[in-house]
Structures are given as C-alpha cells and as structure tokens.
Design a protein around this motif. Structure first.
Motif, short mmCIF file in Angstrom:
data_model
loop_
_atom_site.label_atom_id
_atom_site.label_comp_id
_atom_site.label_asym_id
_atom_site.label_seq_id
_atom_site.Cartn_x
_atom_site.Cartn_y
_atom_site.Cartn_z
N ILE A 59 0.85 -1.18 0.00
CA ILE A 59 0.00 0.00 0.00
C ILE A 59 0.90 1.24 0.00
CG2 ILE A 59 -1.87 -1.17 1.19
CD1 ILE A 59 -1.11 0.56 3.67
N HIS A 60 0.39 2.33 -0.58
CA HIS A 60 1.22 3.54 -0.64
C HIS A 60 0.65 4.63 0.25
CE1 HIS A 60 -1.56 5.54 -3.37
NE2 HIS A 60 -1.41 4.61 -4.29
N ALA A 61 1.32 5.78 0.22
CA ALA A 61 0.97 6.87 1.13
C ALA A 61 -0.47 7.35 0.93
CB ALA A 61 1.94 8.03 0.94
N GLY A 62 -0.97 7.22 -0.29
CA GLY A 62 -2.34 7.64 -0.57
C GLY A 62 -3.36 6.81 0.18
N HIS A 63 -3.15 5.50 0.20
CA HIS A 63 -4.04 4.63 0.97
C HIS A 63 -3.98 5.00 2.44
CE1 HIS A 63 -2.85 2.12 -2.55
NE2 HIS A 63 -4.12 1.81 -2.56
N ALA A 64 -2.75 5.18 2.91
CA ALA A 64 -2.56 5.47 4.33
C ALA A 64 -3.32 6.74 4.71
CB ALA A 64 -1.07 5.62 4.63
N ARG A 65 -3.27 7.72 3.83
CA ARG A 65 -3.94 8.98 4.12
C ARG A 65 -5.45 8.77 4.31
NH1 ARG A 65 -5.58 14.06 1.30
NH2 ARG A 65 -6.31 15.22 3.09
N THR A 66 -6.04 8.04 3.40
CA THR A 66 -7.48 7.81 3.49
C THR A 66 -7.83 7.06 4.77
OG1 THR A 66 -7.81 7.86 1.11
CG2 THR A 66 -9.41 6.60 2.39
N TYR A 67 -7.04 6.04 5.09
CA TYR A 67 -7.38 5.24 6.27
C TYR A 67 -7.16 6.03 7.56
CZ TYR A 67 -7.30 1.68 2.66
OH TYR A 67 -7.53 0.98 1.51
N VAL A 68 -6.12 6.84 7.59
CA VAL A 68 -5.92 7.67 8.78
C VAL A 68 -7.07 8.67 8.91
CG1 VAL A 68 -4.47 9.47 9.84
CG2 VAL A 68 -3.40 7.41 8.89
N ALA A 69 -7.47 9.26 7.79
CA ALA A 69 -8.57 10.24 7.83
C ALA A 69 -9.82 9.59 8.42
CB ALA A 69 -8.85 10.77 6.42
N PHE A 70 -10.15 8.40 7.97
CA PHE A 70 -11.36 7.76 8.49
C PHE A 70 -11.16 7.21 9.90
CE2 PHE A 70 -12.64 8.00 4.04
CZ PHE A 70 -13.89 8.58 4.22
N ASP A 71 -9.93 6.90 10.23
CA ASP A 71 -9.64 6.50 11.61
C ASP A 71 -9.97 7.65 12.56
OD1 ASP A 71 -8.44 4.60 13.54
OD2 ASP A 71 -6.95 6.19 13.78
N ILE A 72 -9.61 8.87 12.13
CA ILE A 72 -9.89 10.04 12.97
C ILE A 72 -11.39 10.32 13.00
CG2 ILE A 72 -9.51 12.53 13.21
CD1 ILE A 72 -6.65 12.08 12.16
N VAL A 73 -12.05 10.14 11.88
CA VAL A 73 -13.52 10.28 11.85
C VAL A 73 -14.14 9.33 12.86
CG1 VAL A 73 -15.59 9.81 10.47
CG2 VAL A 73 -13.69 11.13 9.47
N ARG A 74 -13.73 8.07 12.80
CA ARG A 74 -14.29 7.09 13.71
C ARG A 74 -13.99 7.44 15.16
NH1 ARG A 74 -12.58 0.69 14.17
NH2 ARG A 74 -13.11 0.49 16.38
N ARG A 75 -12.73 7.80 15.42
CA ARG A 75 -12.34 8.14 16.79
C ARG A 75 -13.17 9.31 17.31
NH1 ARG A 75 -7.22 6.51 18.73
NH2 ARG A 75 -6.20 4.96 17.41
N TRP A 76 -13.41 10.27 16.44
CA TRP A 76 -14.18 11.44 16.89
C TRP A 76 -15.62 11.04 17.21
CZ3 TRP A 76 -13.43 15.44 19.50
CH2 TRP A 76 -14.44 16.42 19.61
N LEU A 77 -16.21 10.26 16.31
CA LEU A 77 -17.60 9.84 16.54
C LEU A 77 -17.70 9.00 17.81
CD1 LEU A 77 -18.67 9.04 12.87
CD2 LEU A 77 -19.33 11.03 14.24
N GLU A 78 -16.70 8.16 18.04
CA GLU A 78 -16.72 7.36 19.26
C GLU A 78 -16.54 8.26 20.48
OE1 GLU A 78 -13.77 4.34 18.50
OE2 GLU A 78 -15.27 2.98 17.64
N HIS A 79 -15.69 9.26 20.32
CA HIS A 79 -15.51 10.21 21.42
C HIS A 79 -16.82 10.92 21.74
CE1 HIS A 79 -13.62 13.23 23.97
NE2 HIS A 79 -14.34 14.12 23.32
N LYS A 80 -17.61 11.17 20.72
CA LYS A 80 -18.91 11.83 20.91
C LYS A 80 -19.93 10.88 21.51
CE LYS A 80 -20.00 15.41 19.12
NZ LYS A 80 -20.02 16.79 19.66
N GLY A 81 -19.56 9.63 21.67
CA GLY A 81 -20.45 8.67 22.33
C GLY A 81 -21.21 7.77 21.38
N TYR A 82 -20.94 7.86 20.08
CA TYR A 82 -21.62 6.98 19.14
C TYR A 82 -21.03 5.57 19.21
CZ TYR A 82 -23.73 11.01 16.80
OH TYR A 82 -24.44 12.14 16.51
N ASP A 83 -21.90 4.62 18.99
CA ASP A 83 -21.47 3.24 18.88
C ASP A 83 -21.23 3.00 17.38
OD1 ASP A 83 -21.12 0.55 19.07
OD2 ASP A 83 -23.25 0.09 19.34
#
Length: 467
Positions: free
Chosen positions: A36-60
């Motif tokens: 995998i290249h840096a482009g894939h990593a970028r997308t996955y990190v971006a969505f990792d942060i999205v998920r972490r934020w939503l979980e932080h907000k209390g979403y399951d």
RNA sequence: GCAGGGGUAGCCAAGUGGUUAGGCAGCGGACUGCAGAUCCGCGAACGCGAGUUCGAAUCUCGCCCCCUGCUCCA
C-alpha cells in the motif's frame, strides 16, 4: 452536532444517523496485490480520525472495511509472479494489516473478503435481475444503467452524456456501453465459482454493495473512500444497492478524501510516483505521519515530500514538549492563584477542538488549537512549579488528543540501556561542569548522543531522553 | 468538452464581511559555559480586473492558472 460534507447532497449536512446513537460506517478498503502507498494510508488515517471522533462523541460505531481479494489486478499480478491469486491476496492483506497497526489505525470490526461472500453476491445479483435492473448475457450479468433513473446522482454525471463517452467500451453481450458487470464469466486459469449463469466471478463494485448490506443492513450512515472511487465505483454501488434492496438512500453520507500528490500530481500506482507506507514508516514515527495528515483537511490534497514529513516531525516534537516537561517536573500539593488561568486555557482548547471537529472534522484547526495551548503551558511551566491539579489537567488533555488523533508518541527508549548508568554519567558530568571542565562535560554529552541519548541542561538540572 | 475542487506570506495550511489563525523555516532579544529546549518580539498574505459596501481574503460579475474525475485507482 457534527456536520459532514456530503458528496451526495453537495452540502455540509447535520449528522443524524439512521439509528440514534449508532453509526454504520463502511470504508472502501484494499485490493491487496502489492504494497500500500501513502495515498491509501492517508485515506485510512482520515477515516480512523472520523471514527475516533464519533466514538468520542459517544456513538457506537460499526466500522467495516472490505478486502477485495477477487479482482483482475490480483489475477494479473499473481500470474506474473506465478503464485495463487487468493494466496497472494491473503499475504498482501496480512502485510497491510501489520502496517495499519503500526500506523495506529483502529482495527475495523469487520474485514469482509469477496471470496467469503460469493453466495451473497450471487443472491444480490439475482435480486437485481428480478427487480428488472440487470440482465444475463453469455454467462455475464450486467447492470442495466438505463433502467435506473437516478444513475449519476452521486458523481453528478449526466447519464446521457455517458453514452457518448463510452461508445467504445466493450463487453460480451452488453446492451448499453454504460452497463457494467455484476458477474463475469470465467476465464481459463482464473479463480471461478459456479452460479446460475455458469462458472464465473463477481464484477468489481458489487462486492462493496453486498458486504456492506449483508453486515449492516440495506442502509448505512457513512460510506467513505478516496475521491477517485466516486465514479464509477461508488456511483455503481449506489445503483446496485438500491436496485437490489429497493431502499434509498443506500448511504446517507458519502465522504471522499483528497489525494496524496507528488509535485501537484496524484500519487498512483499506474503513474509510478508513489511512496509506500512501509518506506514512510521506516523513516518516521507513525504519530508524525498522522500529524502530517491531520494538518490538512481530509478533503484537500496533501502534497507528499520528505521535507513535509520532517516538518511534521519537528512540529510533533514541539507539541509534545509540555508533556515531557511535566513528566520531568515534581508537582507540588495545594493550589496556586495563577493555576486558574491555565486550567481555563486547557478547557478553552478542548472546546475549540470540539467545535473544529464537529465542523466536518476540521483537523487543521484542531491542531492549531493544540499548538496554541502548548505554548500557554510552556509559558506557565517557565514561571511556575506545577501543582498536582495542573499536571493532572495537562495529562488529561494529552490523553484526549491521543484518544482522538493518536498522535502522542510512546516515550522513546534505547534498547539494552540501564537508566541508572546514564544518571551516573550525568552526575559525573555535573561535577565536571561545576569545576569548569567543560571539555569533559561536552565529551560525555556528545558520547551519549552517539548512542541515541539527548541531554539537555535545564534550570532544574540535566534531563535526558532517547532521541 | 462536461463535472468537481483549488490559487492565502519562503514552504505547508485554517479562516465566508470588521477582531493575532496555526505550523515549519528566517531575523532580533531573554536564558545558557556552550549546545538544545523554552519564552518574548519582528517581518511577510489573501491569483488578476471590475463591482457591491462605511468596510472585502470572505459577496457579485468577468478573466487567468493549477489539480482531479469522465469505466485501472485510496
């Protein structure tokens, strides 16, 4: 309230999940056949942060990320290497997963593979045919684009224009150049499965529709991926899913990440201008990589360069200075009048970060707030010995940003090192300094540096840490 | 051609009508035996042209340039 830029509506929409408190999130994953290249990593990190934020907000959050292990590119690559395609996909996926762990990506709850969902794909194709949106031709099954009125709604394409554009697109028995394969008849020497239409395998696109709906139901909240997947991949997913289930919208919020570019041009395997995620992580801490990604909004392109990564490393070091300083400090009991302002600044930073993240995951704004607070804490520590309450508040703040961004590095260590020996050496060095033997003191400091230990003299005495 | 995103200081990058964004680099100063870290200060900006407005990076119109998609793609 979280607001999300939604590719489907073209607006920044308030986030209201289908089911209160629960988020169904599907992120387009890998076709594993090479690094995998840096482009894939970028997308996955971006969505990792999205998920972490939503979980932080209390979403399951239910997070599903597919593994497209049945696909032409894998077959071609496997043929070149003379290996089994499914085996190749398994190995490459395992390698990618190890990198994901290094990158501190939270593991998806499901990593569905196409090869495990062939039966579901066949059933979905049958449903689409029964609903009048697909047809069989010479062992292939094609989606009938003309039958699906809202085709083009995600990518904002005009279906009529697509006819002209794709006049030449071939396909055995296709009725319309825009039609795309849901099932392809088997080719010799390629993996295939039996179906009502004969031996064959799924087309690209259908797997995502099937695996998303099989695991999460006919409708999901967030569907993400790189901008390059918007058309045709995601457009076709919408058409297939809605044609199969009759329920719409298949996905309520479509999110697309910007590209990683090199000199302004998209990084891609076909252009050959890519840097693999492995290379990046060999040279840089994952937290620096994540910070670099977070410094740009997820929808904007990031121009990759090694200099940019170096900058991010330095920036990360600066951000972490307060944390290191309180680790080195001896907190005192009680309260101090000047603590109040700092505690307020910490609360203000949290609230700024919350506002920024709620506003379509504005990570660059959040990072700016972190820097501002970092400076405030350093000012405080320059002038005051911290109280326990302040130390606690600072630690809590850093725990918060690590929870959401995963950018707080582990304290570095040097393997096989006895800390007591370093302390002893530094003690000797202090004696040398007291006696004005600076040449000897510098020799000790330089010597420690060559074995990976940085020494800094502070008003509180020397401190050291692994470089 | 059609569709979308952009052009903010040396580089990166937020910001949608008035208030210091932030980072990296640079310069000056404090501190230090030196170094490093930290702090203080400094400079420098909104692609071009018109318009609206008391006031425009932000709104309107026109133009230029870059990137992306238009069946390989994160």
């Amino acid at each position: 309230m979280v607001r999300i830029s939604n590719s489907l509506t073209g607006d920044k929409d308030p986030f209201e999940p289908l089911e209160e408190g629960k988020v169904r999130m599907y992120v387009c994953g890998l076709t594993p056949y090479t690094d995998i290249h840096a482009g894939h990593a970028r997308t996955y990190v971006a969505f990792d942060i999205v998920r972490r934020w939503l979980e932080h907000k209390g979403y399951d959050v239910i997070h599903v990320q597919n593994i497209t292990d049945v696909e032409d590119k894998i077959f071609d690559h496997a043929a070149e290497e003379g290996v089994n395609p499914l085996q190749l996909a398994r190995e490459e996926h395992a390698k990618a997963e190890a990198l994901f762990d290094t990158l501190r990506l939270q593991r998806a709850h499901h990593w569905p593979k196409v090869s495990d969902h062939i039966q579901h794909i066949i059933e979905t194709n049958q449903a689409i045919i029964e609903n009048g949106h697909a047809y069989e031709a010479e062992g292939n099954v094609y989606f009938d684009v003309d039958s699906f009125e809202s085709y083009g709604k995600l990518s904002n394409m005009d279906p009529d224009q697509l006819i002209e554009e794709h006049r030449d697109v071939e396909g055995e028995g296709k009725q319309d150049p825009r039609d795309f394969a849901l099932w392809k008849s088997a080719k010799p020497d390629e993996p295939s499965w039996s179906s009502p239409w004969g031996e064959g395998r799924p087309g690209w696109h259908i797997e995502c529709s099937v695996m998303a709906t099989t695991i999460m139901g006919p409708r999901i909240d967030i569907h993400g991926g790189g901008r390059d997947l918007k058309f045709p991949h995601h457009e076709n997913e919408v058409a297939q899913s809605e044609a199969a289930t009759g329920k719409e919208p298949f996905t309520k919020y479509w999110m697309h990440t910007g590209f990683v570019t090199v000199g302004g041009e998209k990084m891609s395997k076909s252009l050959g201008n890519f840097v693999t995620a492995r290379e990046v992580l060999e040279k840089h801490r994952p937290e620096a990589v994540r910070l670099l990604i977070a410094q740009t909004h997820y929808q904007s392109p990031i121009d990759f360069s090694w200099d940019a990564l170096k900058d991010a490393e330095r920036s990360l070091d600066g951000l972490m200075v307060p944390l290191e300083r309180i680790h080195d400090a001896t907190p005192k009991e009680g309260e101090q009048s000047h603590d109040e302002a700092l505690l307020e600044a910490i609360e203000a930073a949290k609230s700024e970060i919350t506002d920024a993240m709620d506003d379509d995951f504005d990570t660059p704004q959040a990072v700016a707030s972190m820097h501002t607070l970092s400076r405030r804490i350093n000012q405080y520590l320059d002038d005051h010995q911290p109280t326990k309450a302040v130390v606690k508040a600072i630690e809590t703040f850093y725990a918060f940003i690590d929870d959401v961004f995963a950018i707080v590095p582990e304290e570095r260590t040097v393997d096989g090192l006895e800390p007591e020996l370093v302390d002893l050496l530094l003690h000797v060095r202090e004696r040398a300094r007291e006696e004005g033997a600076f040449e000897l003191a510098d020799e000790i400091r330089d010597g420690l540096e060559t074995i990976g230990i940085n020494v800094e003299d502070t008003s509180e005495g020397p401190v050291w840490r692994a470089a």
